[in-house]
Design a protein around this motif. Structure first.
Motif, PDB file in Angstrom:
ATOM      1  N   LYS A  95     -18.619   2.392 -20.474  1.00 50.85           N
ATOM      2  CA  LYS A  95     -17.620   2.943 -19.273  1.00 50.85           C
ATOM      3  C   LYS A  95     -18.259   3.143 -17.808  1.00 50.85           C
ATOM      4  N   GLY A  96     -19.594   2.328 -18.061  1.00 52.81           N
ATOM      5  CA  GLY A  96     -19.730   2.775 -16.176  1.00 52.81           C
ATOM      6  C   GLY A  96     -19.973   3.843 -15.978  1.00 52.81           C
ATOM      7  N   PHE A  97     -20.819   4.578 -14.900  1.00 54.53           N
ATOM      8  CA  PHE A  97     -22.233   5.332 -14.658  1.00 54.53           C
ATOM      9  C   PHE A  97     -21.178   6.243 -13.685  1.00 54.53           C
ATOM     10  N   VAL A  98     -21.383   7.316 -14.482  1.00 57.81           N
ATOM     11  CA  VAL A  98     -20.836   8.823 -14.000  1.00 57.81           C
ATOM     12  C   VAL A  98     -21.810   9.313 -12.081  1.00 57.81           C
ATOM     13  N   GLU A  99     -21.105  10.056 -11.449  1.00 57.60           N
ATOM     14  CA  GLU A  99     -22.183   9.581 -10.813  1.00 57.60           C
ATOM     15  C   GLU A  99     -22.878  11.157 -10.692  1.00 57.60           C
ATOM     16  N   ARG A 100     -22.821  12.196 -11.546  1.00 55.41           N
ATOM     17  CA  ARG A 100     -22.776  13.406 -12.053  1.00 55.41           C
ATOM     18  C   ARG A 100     -23.993  13.120 -12.499  1.00 55.41           C
ATOM     19  N   GLU A 101     -24.406  12.131 -13.269  1.00 60.29           N
ATOM     20  CA  GLU A 101     -25.329  12.275 -14.479  1.00 60.29           C
ATOM     21  C   GLU A 101     -26.416  11.139 -13.571  1.00 60.29           C
ATOM     22  N   LEU A 102     -26.075  10.387 -12.485  1.00 58.23           N
ATOM     23  CA  LEU A 102     -27.108   9.895 -11.775  1.00 58.23           C
ATOM     24  C   LEU A 102     -27.439  10.602 -10.975  1.00 58.23           C
ATOM     25  N   ALA A 103     -26.785  11.376 -10.677  1.00 58.49           N
ATOM     26  CA  ALA A 103     -27.537  12.933  -9.724  1.00 58.49           C
ATOM     27  C   ALA A 103     -28.547  13.223 -10.567  1.00 58.49           C
ATOM     28  N   GLU A 104     -28.283  13.344 -11.793  1.00 56.34           N
ATOM     29  CA  GLU A 104     -28.933  14.253 -11.930  1.00 56.34           C
ATOM     30  C   GLU A 104     -30.662  13.520 -12.881  1.00 56.34           C
ATOM     31  N   LEU A 105     -30.234  12.127 -12.480  1.00 58.44           N
ATOM     32  CA  LEU A 105     -31.409  10.876 -12.930  1.00 58.44           C
ATOM     33  C   LEU A 105     -32.367  11.367 -12.105  1.00 58.44           C
TER      34      LEU A 105
ATOM     35  N   ALA B  15     -34.869  13.722 -11.659  1.00 54.63           N
ATOM     36  CA  ALA B  15     -35.169  14.271 -12.889  1.00 54.63           C
ATOM     37  C   ALA B  15     -36.849  13.143 -12.567  1.00 54.63           C
ATOM     38  N   LEU B  16     -36.346  12.347 -11.723  1.00 53.67           N
ATOM     39  CA  LEU B  16     -37.146  11.491 -11.690  1.00 53.67           C
ATOM     40  C   LEU B  16     -38.213  11.747 -10.179  1.00 53.67           C
ATOM     41  N   ALA B  17     -37.371  11.967  -8.917  1.00 52.31           N
ATOM     42  CA  ALA B  17     -38.169  12.651  -7.869  1.00 52.31           C
ATOM     43  C   ALA B  17     -39.036  14.234  -8.467  1.00 52.31           C
ATOM     44  N   ALA B  18     -38.792  14.828  -9.614  1.00 57.28           N
ATOM     45  CA  ALA B  18     -39.983  15.874 -10.298  1.00 57.28           C
ATOM     46  C   ALA B  18     -40.578  14.687 -10.995  1.00 57.28           C
ATOM     47  N   VAL B  19     -40.617  14.221 -11.226  1.00 53.05           N
ATOM     48  CA  VAL B  19     -41.248  13.672 -12.177  1.00 53.05           C
ATOM     49  C   VAL B  19     -42.350  12.722 -10.971  1.00 53.05           C
ATOM     50  N   ALA B  20     -41.860  12.101 -10.559  1.00 54.40           N
ATOM     51  CA  ALA B  20     -42.699  11.603  -9.186  1.00 54.40           C
ATOM     52  C   ALA B  20     -43.037  12.174  -8.159  1.00 54.40           C
ATOM     53  N   ARG B  21     -43.461  13.928  -8.254  1.00 56.47           N
ATOM     54  CA  ARG B  21     -43.746  14.902  -7.215  1.00 56.47           C
ATOM     55  C   ARG B  21     -44.907  14.900  -7.757  1.00 56.47           C
TER      56      ARG B  21
ATOM     57  N   GLY C 256     -26.970   3.284  -6.814  1.00 58.43           N
ATOM     58  CA  GLY C 256     -26.137   4.207  -7.139  1.00 58.43           C
ATOM     59  C   GLY C 256     -25.995   2.753  -8.063  1.00 58.43           C
ATOM     60  N   PRO C 257     -24.295   2.518  -8.280  1.00 55.32           N
ATOM     61  CA  PRO C 257     -24.028   1.316  -9.196  1.00 55.32           C
ATOM     62  C   PRO C 257     -23.886   0.193  -8.223  1.00 55.32           C
ATOM     63  N   ALA C 258     -24.049  -0.278  -7.072  1.00 52.67           N
ATOM     64  CA  ALA C 258     -24.710  -0.982  -6.811  1.00 52.67           C
ATOM     65  C   ALA C 258     -25.182  -2.128  -6.518  1.00 52.67           C
ATOM     66  N   ALA C 259     -26.557  -1.314  -6.583  1.00 54.60           N
ATOM     67  CA  ALA C 259     -27.769  -1.746  -7.433  1.00 54.60           C
ATOM     68  C   ALA C 259     -27.727  -2.825  -8.173  1.00 54.60           C
ATOM     69  N   SER C 260     -27.891  -3.617  -8.167  1.00 55.22           N
ATOM     70  CA  SER C 260     -28.445  -4.888  -9.505  1.00 55.22           C
ATOM     71  C   SER C 260     -28.856  -4.574 -10.268  1.00 55.22           C
ATOM     72  N   GLU C 261     -30.427  -3.658  -9.929  1.00 55.37           N
ATOM     73  CA  GLU C 261     -31.330  -3.476 -11.103  1.00 55.37           C
ATOM     74  C   GLU C 261     -31.263  -1.752 -11.885  1.00 55.37           C
TER      75      GLU C 261
ATOM     76  N   ALA D 115     -41.231   7.168  -8.617  1.00 56.97           N
ATOM     77  CA  ALA D 115     -40.892   6.849  -6.926  1.00 56.97           C
ATOM     78  C   ALA D 115     -39.872   5.288  -6.741  1.00 56.97           C
ATOM     79  N   GLU D 116     -40.220   4.681  -6.925  1.00 50.67           N
ATOM     80  CA  GLU D 116     -39.661   3.785  -7.158  1.00 50.67           C
ATOM     81  C   GLU D 116     -38.298   3.310  -7.936  1.00 50.67           C
ATOM     82  N   ASP D 117     -37.810   3.832  -8.698  1.00 49.96           N
ATOM     83  CA  ASP D 117     -36.846   3.755  -9.843  1.00 49.96           C
ATOM     84  C   ASP D 117     -35.947   5.004  -8.986  1.00 49.96           C
ATOM     85  N   LEU D 118     -36.679   5.648  -8.651  1.00 47.95           N
ATOM     86  CA  LEU D 118     -35.465   6.333  -7.861  1.00 47.95           C
ATOM     87  C   LEU D 118     -35.040   6.267  -6.638  1.00 47.95           C
ATOM     88  N   LEU D 119     -35.244   5.535  -5.615  1.00 49.95           N
ATOM     89  CA  LEU D 119     -34.664   4.561  -4.717  1.00 49.95           C
ATOM     90  C   LEU D 119     -33.094   3.746  -5.080  1.00 49.95           C
TER      91      LEU D 119
END
Length: 86
Positions: A66-76, A79-85, A26-31, A17-21
């Motif tokens: 190669k950076g981050f792909v928005e579609r993949e971050l949305a999929e992630l 998936a994180l939301a599903a696990v958190a639930r 997105g890429p702006a998050a330093s962590e 749930a924390e990782d989801l945030l």
């Protein structure tokens, strides 16, 4: 029979749930890189192989410069939301 990993699995699920945030930020998050790397490394240990594989692909792409792909971050995030639930 008691599952010896149950307490750690519960912590992992709560952490999702924390990782989801972080992922939603997105890429702006330093962590973000560290968070994705950690998910890739531990998700499979707790039975979330698909989540670990997805995070692993994102992690490999980021480490290859190669950076981050928005579609993949949305999929992630989904998936994180599903696990958190769970």
């Amino acid at each position: 029979m008691t599952d010896p990993l149950a307490p750690l699995r519960a912590k992992f699920i709560a952490r999702c749930a924390e990782d989801l945030l972080v992922v939603q930020e997105g890429p702006a998050a330093s962590e973000l890189p560290r968070t994705i790397h950690r998910i890739a490394g531990v998700a499979g240990m707790f039975g979330y192989e698909a989540l670990g594989a997805l995070a692993g692909r994102i992690d490999e792409r980021a480490h290859a410069g190669k950076g981050f792909v928005e579609r993949e971050l949305a999929e992630l995030a989904a998936a994180l939301a599903a696990v958190a639930r769970s």
